[in-house]
Design a protein around this motif. Sequence first.
Motif, PDB file in Angstrom:
ATOM      1  N   LEU A 119       0.834  -1.196   0.000  1.00  0.00           N
ATOM      2  CA  LEU A 119       0.000   0.000   0.000  1.00  0.00           C
ATOM      3  C   LEU A 119       0.870   1.248   0.000  1.00  0.00           C
ATOM      4  CD1 LEU A 119      -2.774  -0.845   2.649  1.00  0.00           C
ATOM      5  CD2 LEU A 119      -2.781  -1.268   0.178  1.00  0.00           C
ATOM      6  N   GLY A 120       0.560   2.184  -0.879  1.00  0.00           N
ATOM      7  CA  GLY A 120       1.224   3.475  -0.879  1.00  0.00           C
ATOM      8  C   GLY A 120       0.470   4.419   0.045  1.00  0.00           C
ATOM      9  N   VAL A 121       1.090   4.832   1.138  1.00  0.00           N
ATOM     10  CA  VAL A 121       0.410   5.629   2.162  1.00  0.00           C
ATOM     11  C   VAL A 121       1.115   6.973   2.342  1.00  0.00           C
ATOM     12  CG1 VAL A 121      -0.374   3.542   3.325  1.00  0.00           C
ATOM     13  CG2 VAL A 121       1.749   4.615   4.071  1.00  0.00           C
ATOM     14  N   GLN A 122       0.388   7.922   2.903  1.00  0.00           N
ATOM     15  CA  GLN A 122       0.955   9.247   3.136  1.00  0.00           C
ATOM     16  C   GLN A 122       1.919   9.253   4.309  1.00  0.00           C
ATOM     17  OE1 GLN A 122       0.625  11.827   1.099  1.00  0.00           O
ATOM     18  NE2 GLN A 122      -0.655  10.562  -0.228  1.00  0.00           N
ATOM     19  N   ASP A 123       1.619   8.478   5.361  1.00  0.00           N
ATOM     20  CA  ASP A 123       2.427   8.482   6.585  1.00  0.00           C
ATOM     21  C   ASP A 123       2.595   7.046   7.054  1.00  0.00           C
ATOM     22  OD1 ASP A 123       3.346   8.624   9.268  1.00  0.00           O
ATOM     23  OD2 ASP A 123       2.448  10.605   9.526  1.00  0.00           O
ATOM     24  N   VAL A 124       3.749   6.465   6.790  1.00  0.00           N
ATOM     25  CA  VAL A 124       3.989   5.061   7.109  1.00  0.00           C
ATOM     26  C   VAL A 124       3.867   4.808   8.610  1.00  0.00           C
ATOM     27  CG1 VAL A 124       5.698   3.204   7.111  1.00  0.00           C
ATOM     28  CG2 VAL A 124       5.404   4.627   5.074  1.00  0.00           C
ATOM     29  N   LYS A 125       4.421   5.682   9.436  1.00  0.00           N
ATOM     30  CA  LYS A 125       4.370   5.474  10.886  1.00  0.00           C
ATOM     31  C   LYS A 125       2.941   5.510  11.401  1.00  0.00           C
ATOM     32  CE  LYS A 125       8.997   7.105  12.185  1.00  0.00           C
ATOM     33  NZ  LYS A 125       9.763   8.104  12.990  1.00  0.00           N
ATOM     34  N   ALA A 126       2.154   6.471  10.916  1.00  0.00           N
ATOM     35  CA  ALA A 126       0.765   6.579  11.367  1.00  0.00           C
ATOM     36  C   ALA A 126      -0.041   5.379  10.897  1.00  0.00           C
ATOM     37  CB  ALA A 126       0.145   7.876  10.847  1.00  0.00           C
ATOM     38  N   SER A 127       0.166   4.935   9.657  1.00  0.00           N
ATOM     39  CA  SER A 127      -0.565   3.778   9.146  1.00  0.00           C
ATOM     40  C   SER A 127      -0.146   2.504   9.864  1.00  0.00           C
ATOM     41  CB  SER A 127      -0.335   3.633   7.638  1.00  0.00           C
ATOM     42  OG  SER A 127      -0.963   4.683   6.934  1.00  0.00           O
ATOM     43  N   GLY A 143      11.886   2.744   9.846  1.00  0.00           N
ATOM     44  CA  GLY A 143      11.518   4.126  10.142  1.00  0.00           C
ATOM     45  C   GLY A 143      10.196   4.500   9.521  1.00  0.00           C
ATOM     46  N   GLY A 144      10.182   5.657   8.872  1.00  0.00           N
ATOM     47  CA  GLY A 144       8.972   6.133   8.229  1.00  0.00           C
ATOM     48  C   GLY A 144       8.903   5.805   6.757  1.00  0.00           C
ATOM     49  N   LYS A 145       9.728   4.839   6.309  1.00  0.00           N
ATOM     50  CA  LYS A 145       9.783   4.518   4.875  1.00  0.00           C
ATOM     51  C   LYS A 145       9.055   3.240   4.505  1.00  0.00           C
ATOM     52  CE  LYS A 145      14.223   6.848   4.092  1.00  0.00           C
ATOM     53  NZ  LYS A 145      15.605   6.682   3.589  1.00  0.00           N
ATOM     54  N   TYR A 146       9.045   2.258   5.414  1.00  0.00           N
ATOM     55  CA  TYR A 146       8.511   0.943   5.055  1.00  0.00           C
ATOM     56  C   TYR A 146       8.108   0.189   6.312  1.00  0.00           C
ATOM     57  CZ  TYR A 146       8.496  -3.904   3.343  1.00  0.00           C
ATOM     58  OH  TYR A 146       8.148  -5.191   3.032  1.00  0.00           O
ATOM     59  N   ALA A 147       7.036  -0.593   6.210  1.00  0.00           N
ATOM     60  CA  ALA A 147       6.625  -1.482   7.300  1.00  0.00           C
ATOM     61  C   ALA A 147       5.908  -2.678   6.704  1.00  0.00           C
ATOM     62  CB  ALA A 147       5.705  -0.757   8.279  1.00  0.00           C
ATOM     63  N   LEU A 159       1.012  -8.156   3.805  1.00  0.00           N
ATOM     64  CA  LEU A 159       0.710  -6.731   3.719  1.00  0.00           C
ATOM     65  C   LEU A 159       1.931  -5.916   4.094  1.00  0.00           C
ATOM     66  CD1 LEU A 159      -1.376  -4.388   3.420  1.00  0.00           C
ATOM     67  CD2 LEU A 159      -1.810  -4.652   5.883  1.00  0.00           C
ATOM     68  N   ALA A 160       2.219  -4.878   3.288  1.00  0.00           N
ATOM     69  CA  ALA A 160       3.325  -3.981   3.597  1.00  0.00           C
ATOM     70  C   ALA A 160       2.924  -2.556   3.239  1.00  0.00           C
ATOM     71  CB  ALA A 160       4.577  -4.395   2.826  1.00  0.00           C
ATOM     72  N   LEU A 161       3.603  -1.602   3.859  1.00  0.00           N
ATOM     73  CA  LEU A 161       3.334  -0.183   3.659  1.00  0.00           C
ATOM     74  C   LEU A 161       4.572   0.510   3.105  1.00  0.00           C
ATOM     75  CD1 LEU A 161       1.707   0.544   7.161  1.00  0.00           C
ATOM     76  CD2 LEU A 161       0.520  -0.174   5.067  1.00  0.00           C
ATOM     77  N   TYR A 162       4.337   1.463   2.195  1.00  0.00           N
ATOM     78  CA  TYR A 162       5.435   2.213   1.573  1.00  0.00           C
ATOM     79  C   TYR A 162       4.916   3.621   1.313  1.00  0.00           C
ATOM     80  CZ  TYR A 162       9.747   2.330  -1.279  1.00  0.00           C
ATOM     81  OH  TYR A 162      10.991   2.576  -1.768  1.00  0.00           O
ATOM     82  N   LYS A 163       5.788   4.586   1.287  1.00  0.00           N
ATOM     83  CA  LYS A 163       5.360   5.943   0.955  1.00  0.00           C
ATOM     84  C   LYS A 163       4.752   5.962  -0.449  1.00  0.00           C
ATOM     85  CE  LYS A 163       6.280   9.537   2.685  1.00  0.00           C
ATOM     86  NZ  LYS A 163       5.483  10.488   3.494  1.00  0.00           N
ATOM     87  N   ARG A 164       3.600   6.641  -0.588  1.00  0.00           N
ATOM     88  CA  ARG A 164       2.899   6.635  -1.868  1.00  0.00           C
ATOM     89  C   ARG A 164       3.789   7.121  -3.012  1.00  0.00           C
ATOM     90  NH1 ARG A 164      -2.490   7.129  -4.073  1.00  0.00           N
ATOM     91  NH2 ARG A 164      -2.390   8.310  -6.027  1.00  0.00           N
ATOM     92  N   ARG A 165       4.479   8.226  -2.805  1.00  0.00           N
ATOM     93  CA  ARG A 165       5.330   8.771  -3.869  1.00  0.00           C
ATOM     94  C   ARG A 165       6.423   7.781  -4.260  1.00  0.00           C
ATOM     95  NH1 ARG A 165       7.777  14.696  -3.119  1.00  0.00           N
ATOM     96  NH2 ARG A 165       5.547  15.110  -3.352  1.00  0.00           N
ATOM     97  N   GLY A 166       7.032   7.163  -3.255  1.00  0.00           N
ATOM     98  CA  GLY A 166       8.088   6.191  -3.526  1.00  0.00           C
ATOM     99  C   GLY A 166       7.571   4.960  -4.245  1.00  0.00           C
ATOM    100  N   LEU A 167       6.356   4.516  -3.892  1.00  0.00           N
ATOM    101  CA  LEU A 167       5.791   3.338  -4.544  1.00  0.00           C
ATOM    102  C   LEU A 167       5.486   3.627  -6.015  1.00  0.00           C
ATOM    103  CD1 LEU A 167       4.829   0.441  -4.325  1.00  0.00           C
ATOM    104  CD2 LEU A 167       2.603   1.291  -3.562  1.00  0.00           C
TER     105      LEU A 167
END
Length: 209
Positions: A119-127, A143-147, A159-167
């Motif tokens: 998922l491309g998210v705005q705030d990895v830490k918050a998500s 950190g705030g780049k990937y989870a 399931l994994a999270l990544y910054k939307r712009r980076g994805l």
Amino acid sequence: MNSLAHVTLEVDDPDAARRFYTAAFGLGPQVRLRASTEPTSGFRGFTLSLDVPRPADVDSFTETALQAGATQLKPPAKSLWGYGGIVQAPDGTIWQIVTSTKKDTGPATRTIDNVVLLLGVQDVKASKQFYTEQGLKAAKSFGGKYAEFAPQDADAVSLALYKRRGLAKLAGVSEEGTGSHRITLHGHAGNFTDPDAFRWDSAVTTTSA
């Protein structure tokens, strides 16, 4: 523990999409299909990945996807992390086909080790915090780049999270996009919507792609 059991892709033509996925990847019950006319344009904010054993499998799945009608976004190539390429299915879903192995040790097996939803998210830490509160178990983060989160069983979707712009950059597309994500996530903790408007429903048994 909550986890991501499977995903439903919302497509214009489920029959056409089913033919594509059967020919391209031979996907099992991790990915389902449902008709939708919700408006969507540009980047939908996610990619799906096939983790496969070796480079020959990347090449094989990429070739069958292109033959079935996919568009190539990035041809298979070596990178720091392994070997992979990216295609876009006719329904608009972006697929990464990857392996951590750079050297071929044999012919293609057409085996899929894991299906990953990124998922491309705005705030990895918050998500990450949001999903932890929904009962998902964090497995790895940078950190705030990937989870990423631990799947409940071997047949589940990771399931994994990544910054939307980076994805979007990774996928080779513009980050601009509006309307529906055209995907529903199915887990074991009821219905909810995450901070980036990705919708979760209870896991159900349906016909696979």
